[in-house]
Write a protein that holds these residues in place. Structure first.
Motif, short mmCIF file in Angstrom:
data_model
loop_
_atom_site.label_atom_id
_atom_site.label_comp_id
_atom_site.label_asym_id
_atom_site.label_seq_id
_atom_site.Cartn_x
_atom_site.Cartn_y
_atom_site.Cartn_z
N MET A 2 19.06 45.63 17.04
CA MET A 2 18.54 44.96 15.86
C MET A 2 17.51 43.92 16.32
O MET A 2 17.72 43.20 17.26
N GLN A 3 16.39 43.88 15.61
CA GLN A 3 15.35 42.92 15.95
C GLN A 3 15.53 41.62 15.19
O GLN A 3 16.00 41.60 14.07
N GLN A 28 10.26 41.06 14.46
CA GLN A 28 9.76 41.91 13.38
C GLN A 28 8.37 41.49 12.96
O GLN A 28 7.52 42.34 12.69
N ALA A 29 8.12 40.19 12.92
CA ALA A 29 6.80 39.69 12.54
C ALA A 29 5.76 40.10 13.58
O ALA A 29 4.64 40.49 13.22
N GLN A 40 1.28 43.69 15.21
CA GLN A 40 0.75 44.71 16.10
C GLN A 40 0.49 46.01 15.35
O GLN A 40 -0.52 46.69 15.61
N LEU A 41 1.37 46.35 14.43
CA LEU A 41 1.14 47.54 13.60
C LEU A 41 -0.13 47.39 12.77
O LEU A 41 -0.88 48.36 12.59
N LEU A 101 6.96 50.34 19.18
CA LEU A 101 5.76 50.06 18.40
C LEU A 101 5.02 51.36 18.06
O LEU A 101 4.67 51.59 16.90
N LEU A 102 4.84 52.21 19.06
CA LEU A 102 4.12 53.46 18.82
C LEU A 102 4.92 54.41 17.93
O LEU A 102 4.34 55.13 17.10
#
Length: 75
Positions: free
Chosen positions: A1-2, A7-8, A13-14, A50-51
């Motif tokens: 869990m992040q 998460q921010a 980055q997204l 992330l990817l």
């Protein structure tokens, strides 16, 4: 869990990846504009995550990604 802070960061980055993708997709005068994005970080900080999140976003928005062939399928 992040954690919320993580998460921010992932969302930021997204957003960068999505912006680069939009530049490629929209291009100049309707032509695809090549772009390279280099992702570098220490081991264990979430590059793959992330990817995967980015791919999942694209797979839901775009119709030209092959279902069943995802970065998760690559050993």
């Amino acid at each position: 869990m992040q954690m919320p802070a993580q998460q921010a960061v992932v969302q930021d980055q997204l957003s960068v990846l999505q912006s680069a993708w939009n530049e490629v997709r929209n291009g100049d005068q309707g032509q695809l504009a090549p772009k390279v994005v280099h992702i570098q970080a220490e081991s264990g900080v979430g590059k793959t995550y992330l990817l995967q999140q980015f791919y999942d976003t694209l797979a839901h928005e775009e119709s030209y990604f092959t279902p069943g062939l995802t970065p998760r399928d690559v050993p």
